[in-house]
Design an enzyme around this catalytic site. Structure first.
Site, short mmCIF file in Angstrom:
data_model
loop_
_atom_site.label_atom_id
_atom_site.label_comp_id
_atom_site.label_asym_id
_atom_site.label_seq_id
_atom_site.Cartn_x
_atom_site.Cartn_y
_atom_site.Cartn_z
N ASN A 174 45.38 -31.45 113.20
CA ASN A 174 44.64 -30.50 114.02
C ASN A 174 43.96 -31.25 115.17
OD1 ASN A 174 42.99 -31.55 111.84
ND2 ASN A 174 41.44 -30.00 112.29
N GLU A 232 49.79 -27.58 111.66
CA GLU A 232 51.15 -27.08 111.47
C GLU A 232 51.89 -26.84 112.78
OE1 GLU A 232 48.56 -25.65 107.99
OE2 GLU A 232 48.35 -25.87 110.17
N CYS A 259 49.21 -19.63 111.62
CA CYS A 259 50.17 -20.71 111.38
C CYS A 259 51.31 -20.25 110.49
CB CYS A 259 49.48 -21.93 110.78
SG CYS A 259 48.49 -22.83 112.00
#
Length: 130
Positions: A41, A54, A88
């Protein structure tokens, strides 16, 4: 086989840029080309303009030549078995099949295996909408 994805996701988590949430996350994808692609992230002060781990990994996969997610591992430093967030899940679904395995990890390894369909049973289907 999932252990190498766990190790890659854990390694990616070390590169997280999470100064605001203090919630590092790492992800690793095994793509259809056999390669492993990773992401972490990357937050931005202008919420919600940052990236989750992701889609960062998905971007690496696409830019690296991979087309489809064969399997994926996700790990968060402060939350064992942290699943991908809702947004996500749809992003992963775009490049996965219903039976793609998603591994949820803690600090020692894979602890739960789910399919994409279990994570997002009513996803938009690219073969219907796209």
């Amino acid at each position: 086989m999932a252990h190498d994805l766990f190790e890659a996701a854990r390694g990616a988590m070390a590169f997280a840029h999470a100064p605001y949430s203090k919630f590092p996350v790492g992800a690793a994808i095994r793509a259809d080309d056999g390669r492993i692609y990773t992401g972490a992230n990357i937050e931005n002060l202008s919420f919600p303009q940052g990236w989750c781990a992701e889609p960062t990994a998905i971007g690496c996969m696409i830019m690296g030549g991979g087309k489809r997610i064969v399997e994926m591992a996700v790990i968060a430093e402060k939350l064992a078995l942290c699943p991908p967030c809702g947004g996500c899940r749809q992003k992963i679904s775009e490049f996965a099949s219903a039976d793609t395995k998603i591994y949820l990890c803690d600090e020692v390894g894979v602890q739960k295996t789910m399919t994409m369909d279990e994570l997002l049973p009513l996803s938009f289907k690219t073969d219907v909408i796209g």
